[in-house]
Design a protein around this motif. Structure first.
Motif, mmCIF file in Angstrom:
data_model
loop_
_atom_site.group_PDB
_atom_site.id
_atom_site.type_symbol
_atom_site.label_atom_id
_atom_site.label_comp_id
_atom_site.label_asym_id
_atom_site.label_seq_id
_atom_site.Cartn_x
_atom_site.Cartn_y
_atom_site.Cartn_z
ATOM 1 N N GLY A 32 31.263 30.511 32.570
ATOM 2 C CA GLY A 32 32.693 30.778 32.564
ATOM 3 C C GLY A 32 33.080 31.893 33.527
ATOM 4 O O GLY A 32 32.272 32.377 34.317
ATOM 5 N N THR A 33 34.350 32.304 33.461
ATOM 6 C CA THR A 33 34.879 33.356 34.329
ATOM 7 C C THR A 33 35.199 34.597 33.512
ATOM 8 O O THR A 33 35.810 34.503 32.442
ATOM 9 C CB THR A 33 36.154 32.876 35.042
ATOM 10 N N LEU A 34 34.774 35.737 34.009
ATOM 11 C CA LEU A 34 35.055 37.024 33.375
ATOM 12 C C LEU A 34 36.150 37.730 34.164
ATOM 13 O O LEU A 34 36.086 37.816 35.392
ATOM 14 C CB LEU A 34 33.791 37.889 33.356
ATOM 15 N N THR A 77 32.900 36.352 43.281
ATOM 16 C CA THR A 77 33.740 37.439 42.783
ATOM 17 C C THR A 77 35.009 37.556 43.614
ATOM 18 O O THR A 77 34.985 37.383 44.827
ATOM 19 C CB THR A 77 32.972 38.778 42.828
ATOM 20 N N THR A 78 36.122 37.857 42.928
ATOM 21 C CA THR A 78 37.398 38.089 43.605
ATOM 22 C C THR A 78 38.013 39.377 43.068
ATOM 23 O O THR A 78 38.164 39.533 41.847
ATOM 24 C CB THR A 78 38.376 36.922 43.371
ATOM 25 N N LEU A 86 39.458 42.385 38.550
ATOM 26 C CA LEU A 86 38.216 41.800 39.052
ATOM 27 C C LEU A 86 37.925 40.503 38.310
ATOM 28 O O LEU A 86 38.013 40.458 37.077
ATOM 29 C CB LEU A 86 37.060 42.778 38.839
ATOM 30 N N GLU A 87 37.586 39.455 39.051
ATOM 31 C CA GLU A 87 37.191 38.175 38.443
ATOM 32 C C GLU A 87 35.812 37.786 38.940
ATOM 33 O O GLU A 87 35.555 37.796 40.143
ATOM 34 C CB GLU A 87 38.187 37.070 38.797
ATOM 35 N N ILE A 88 34.940 37.439 37.983
ATOM 36 C CA ILE A 88 33.589 36.988 38.325
ATOM 37 C C ILE A 88 33.402 35.596 37.750
ATOM 38 O O ILE A 88 33.563 35.391 36.543
ATOM 39 C CB ILE A 88 32.513 37.934 37.764
#
Length: 212
Positions: A32-34, A77-78, A86-88
Motif C-alpha cells: 500500500g501507500t503511506l 516516493t513523492t 511525503l508519500e511512499i
C-alpha cells in the motif's frame, strides 16, 4: 550531600526534551501507500528533510538543493515541497520504523512510528457456554479471529439481514426473550483500516417460530 543547581537544571532539560517529542503510530499494509504529513508551519516552506530512523530519506532546499530521494525510497516516493507531505508507495515490512522531518531547519517534535498490519481474518461466531440451549435464560456470542497483527480493529453484529451494529468488544450478550426469539441467525464482522470480513451466520439457539 548537596546537589548542585547545575544538576537540577540538566535534569529539567532532559525531562523537557523527552516530553517534547511526540510519537504517533501510523499503520500501513504491505503493497500500500503511506502518507506522512508534517505539523503546520506559519512561514513559507523553503527546506524539507525527511529521515527514516537516522538515515536520509528525502531532501530539498529552495534554490539550493534539488529534490533528492535516497536509498530504497528512490522511485517510489513523492514529496510535496509546498506542504511537506511525503508519500511512499509499495510499502514493505522492512519499511517499518521511525520517520521524522525537519522543516525550515527546525526539527519537528512529532515523529511517526510506522507499523505494518495485515488484513483481518474471516471471523467465526460461536456461542458460550457450550451448554447454551433454548432453555437457557441468557448466553453469549463470541466473534473469533486472530487479530494480533491486524492493528486496531472494530467489531460489528447483525441480526438476520438487518443493519450492522458496531460493538466495543468481540462478544454479544443475548437474553432469551421474545425479541431475541424472533431472530433466526446472528453474524459478526471484523474491520481494520484496510480490510473487513464477515462470518458465516450462526443459528440463534433461542429462535422460536411464532404463529400469528
Amino acid at each position: 550531600m548537596k546537589t548542585s543547581a547545575g544538576f537540577w537544571l540538566l535534569a529539567v532539560l532532559l525531562v523537557a526534551a523527552t516530553s517534547f517529542s511526540q510519537t504517533v503510530e501510523k499503520y500501513f499494509k504491505v503493497g500500500g501507500t503511506l502518507q506522512l504529513s508534517p505539523q503546520p508551519v506559519s512561514a513559507e516552506i523553503t527546506s524539507i528533510l525527511w529521515k527514516y530512523d537516522k538515515n536520509l530519506l528525502a531532501d530539498w532546499e529552495k534554490g539550493l538543493i534539488d529534490l533528492t530521494y535516497y536509498s530504497k525510497f528512490k522511485g517510489r516516493t513523492t514529496l510535496n515541497t509546498t506542504t511537506g507531505v511525503l508519500e511512499i508507495r509499495d510499502m514493505t515490512a522492512e519499511d517499518s520504523g521511525l520517520y521524522s522531518v525537519e522543516i525550515n531547519y527546525q526539527v519537528q517534535s512529532q515523529v511517526y512510528q510506522t507499523v505494518e498490519i495485515e488484513a483481518v481474518p474471516k471471523p467465526v461466531v460461536d456461542v458460550q457456554p457450550l451448554s447454551c440451549s433454548s432453555a437457557s435464560p441468557n448466553c453469549k456470542l463470541v466473534c473469533w479471529g486472530d487479530v494480533n497483527k491486524a492493528g486496531p480493529v472494530e467489531y460489528f453484529w447483525k441480526k438476520d439481514d438487518g443493519e450492522w451494529v458496531k460493538s466495543e468488544k468481540n462478544t454479544k450478550d443475548i437474553i432469551n426473550d421474545k425479541e431475541t426469539q424472533r431472530v433466526e441467525k446472528f453474524s459478526c464482522r471484523i474491520k481494520n483500516l484496510f480490510s473487513e470480513k464477515e462470518s458465516s451466520s450462526l443459528p440463534n439457539p433461542f429462535f422460536r417460530q411464532y404463529h400469528h
